[in-house]
Design an enzyme around this catalytic site. Structure first.
Site, PDB file in Angstrom:
ATOM      1  N   VAL A  73       4.948  -0.917   6.848  1.00  8.44           N
ATOM      2  CA  VAL A  73       4.767  -0.037   5.745  1.00  8.44           C
ATOM      3  C   VAL A  73       4.998   1.540   6.026  1.00  8.44           C
ATOM      4  O   VAL A  73       4.986   2.231   5.575  1.00  8.44           O
ATOM      5  CB  VAL A  73       3.134  -0.096   5.476  1.00  8.44           C
ATOM      6  CG1 VAL A  73       2.767   0.914   4.359  1.00  8.44           C
ATOM      7  CG2 VAL A  73       2.854  -1.737   4.842  1.00  8.44           C
ATOM      8  N   GLU A  74       4.889   1.678   7.414  1.00  4.79           N
ATOM      9  CA  GLU A  74       4.981   2.784   8.042  1.00  4.79           C
ATOM     10  C   GLU A  74       6.425   3.516   8.494  1.00  4.79           C
ATOM     11  O   GLU A  74       7.322   3.732   7.345  1.00  4.79           O
ATOM     12  CB  GLU A  74       4.087   3.465   9.160  1.00  4.79           C
ATOM     13  CG  GLU A  74       2.495   3.084   8.549  1.00  4.79           C
ATOM     14  CD  GLU A  74       1.574   3.277   9.627  1.00  4.79           C
ATOM     15  OE1 GLU A  74       1.311   4.572  10.400  1.00  4.79           O
ATOM     16  OE2 GLU A  74       0.799   2.383  10.067  1.00  4.79           O
ATOM     17  N   MET A  75       6.939   3.250   9.617  1.00  4.13           N
ATOM     18  CA  MET A  75       8.052   3.623  10.003  1.00  4.13           C
ATOM     19  C   MET A  75       9.011   2.453  10.091  1.00  4.13           C
ATOM     20  O   MET A  75      10.229   2.695  10.212  1.00  4.13           O
ATOM     21  CB  MET A  75       7.866   4.245  11.578  1.00  4.13           C
ATOM     22  CG  MET A  75       7.026   5.688  11.193  1.00  4.13           C
ATOM     23  SD  MET A  75       6.569   6.104  12.907  1.00  4.13           S
ATOM     24  CE  MET A  75       8.086   7.232  13.564  1.00  4.13           C
ATOM     25  N   ASN A 106       5.251  -0.776  12.394  1.00  5.99           N
ATOM     26  CA  ASN A 106       4.543  -1.101  10.994  1.00  5.99           C
ATOM     27  C   ASN A 106       5.411  -1.235   9.953  1.00  5.99           C
ATOM     28  O   ASN A 106       6.182  -0.014   9.686  1.00  5.99           O
ATOM     29  CB  ASN A 106       3.305  -0.082  10.845  1.00  5.99           C
ATOM     30  CG  ASN A 106       2.247  -0.691   9.705  1.00  5.99           C
ATOM     31  OD1 ASN A 106       2.931  -0.887   8.443  1.00  5.99           O
ATOM     32  ND2 ASN A 106       1.004  -0.819  10.082  1.00  5.99           N
ATOM     33  N   HIS A 161       7.733   3.948   4.657  1.00 10.87           N
ATOM     34  CA  HIS A 161       8.895   3.292   4.300  1.00 10.87           C
ATOM     35  C   HIS A 161       9.215   2.971   2.879  1.00 10.87           C
ATOM     36  O   HIS A 161       8.163   2.133   2.363  1.00 10.87           O
ATOM     37  CB  HIS A 161       9.421   2.165   5.301  1.00 10.87           C
ATOM     38  CG  HIS A 161      10.604   1.474   5.025  1.00 10.87           C
ATOM     39  ND1 HIS A 161      11.743   2.384   5.493  1.00 10.87           N
ATOM     40  CD2 HIS A 161      11.149   0.485   4.704  1.00 10.87           C
ATOM     41  CE1 HIS A 161      12.865   1.843   5.242  1.00 10.87           C
ATOM     42  NE2 HIS A 161      12.450   0.754   4.773  1.00 10.87           N
TER      43      HIS A 161
END
Length: 376
Positions: A162-164, A160, A120
């Protein structure tokens, strides 16, 4: 040489070969068993060298199961197709831009071929994305084993930051529930459930699809008794692999995925990988200092396609990775010919991605209540 303590954790389990969910499963299974029996009987017609190498390999690696189904998440065709849709649906991310396939791209053998994945708002993760292919057979998920299975793992990147980056489960279920076609598919995929569209079932659907991502290769044909499935150099590489004791960690049908091991038994791993950050591995999960620098041993299936290598994607060249591993784990340096032969052999572990997984799903349109992309 200074002695160093290291841990090996053998936690076999979960490698269940039940049955294929497709209608022809029984016939295919019987045909496979017949072929394996025939192959075993025909070993006597092979050269003594092939007989010995096949029998030794069977005892160390064993046959790749045809199914990764488990009782807690029975497969049906609708659930698998629904899971494939969700796997590709970026609306499960805050930005509606990142999907499971973004980091585990099936077009590149279940990885993104980056040292660490882009999440993201262009944030970078701290570990290399492992392949989703054959992942359902692993004893645990992620490099540090913090998820027990693919059902649990599928739910974690969505939340998460940092991810989605979805803020909580209800946002994910709400976005999916706002799409009428998904409502219908969940009702069919999870029959008899009062509320079929739940966050847990989103994870189960994605995992159901991932449990079909099994990639048999030429090596498996060799184990079945087809001596011509491997080239002479690949057979020489298999011999070199065994002589170098690579199977100490890379055994079972996956050539890994079944134990935890310290990365850097004989010396600190970053001395050879040039890693920019020092990752403590399982110790960050368990808070046990004895598990510092311990990671799940990765599978070597499809390894020629899943570069860059190691938990931080620090090494791009497979020959270099093989050389580093032998020096780190055994304190030995392999010769150039040994490394060349091993790498050629590892190419025989590149399998075929199931045809159904290579077909992109058509995703249903959003509704007026699905929400807009959020890049904040």
């Amino acid at each position: 040489m200074k002695q160093r303590k290291y841990l090996m954790y053998v936690t076999m389990g979960g490698m269940v070969a039940a049955y294929l969910f497709v209608a022809t499963c029984n016939g295919e299974k019987m045909q496979q068993e017949t072929q394996q029996t025939s192959a075993g009987a025909n070993l006597a017609t092979l050269s003594e060298a092939d007989q010995r190498l096949i029998q030794q390999s069977r005892s160390i690696f064993g046959a790749l199961p045809a199914s990764a189904e488990v009782e807690t998440n029975p497969l049906n065709a609708t659930k698998v197709e629904l899971g494939k849709m969700l796997f590709h649906d970026a609306r499960l991310s805050k930005s509606s831009f990142i999907s499971c396939n973004s980091c585990h791209n099936l077009a590149s053998y279940g990885v993104d071929n980056l040292p660490t994945s882009v999440g993201h708002n262009w944030q970078l993760g701290n570990r290399n994305a492992p392949t989703v292919l054959n992942a359902a057979f692993h004893m645990a998920q992620f490099w540090d084993g913090r998820a027990a299975d693919v059902e649990e793992q599928a739910k974690m990147p969505i939340l998460n930051e940092v991810e989605m980056a979805l803020p909580h489960e209800e946002v994910g279920t709400g976005k999916i529930a706002s799409i009428p076609e998904y409502q219908k598919l969940f009702a069919i995929a999870f029959p008899g459930e009062e509320i079929p569209l739940t966050y847990d079932n989103i994870g189960k659907a994605i995992a159901a699809f991932e449990r079909t991502l099994i990639t048999p290769s030429r090596f498996d044909r060799y184990l079945e008794g087809d001596a011509d499935a491997l080239t002479p150099q690949e057979k020489r590489g298999l011999e070199a692999f065994l002589t170098a004791n690579c199977q100490t960690c890379h055994m079972t049908p996956l050539f890994g995925g079944h134990i935890y091991q310290k990365f850097g038994v004989m010396k600190d791993y970053w001395e050879l990988t040039g890693s920019k950050a020092i990752d403590r591995g399982r110790a960050d999960v368990t808070k046990n200092e004895n598990e510092s620098y311990v990671f799940k041993v990765p599978s070597l299936r499809n390894i020629t396609r899943t570069y860059p290598y190691f938990h931080d994607g620090s090494i791009w060249d497979l020959k270099q990775a093989v050389a580093i591993m032998n020096e780190l784990q055994f304190g030995k340096k392999l010769g150039d010919q040994e490394i060349d032969d091993i790498v050629v052999f590892l190419g025989s572990l590149t399998g075929d991605i199931p045809e159904s997984a290579r077909l992109l799903p058509i995703l249903p349109p959003s509704s007026g209540t699905t929400g807009l992309p959020d890049f904040q």
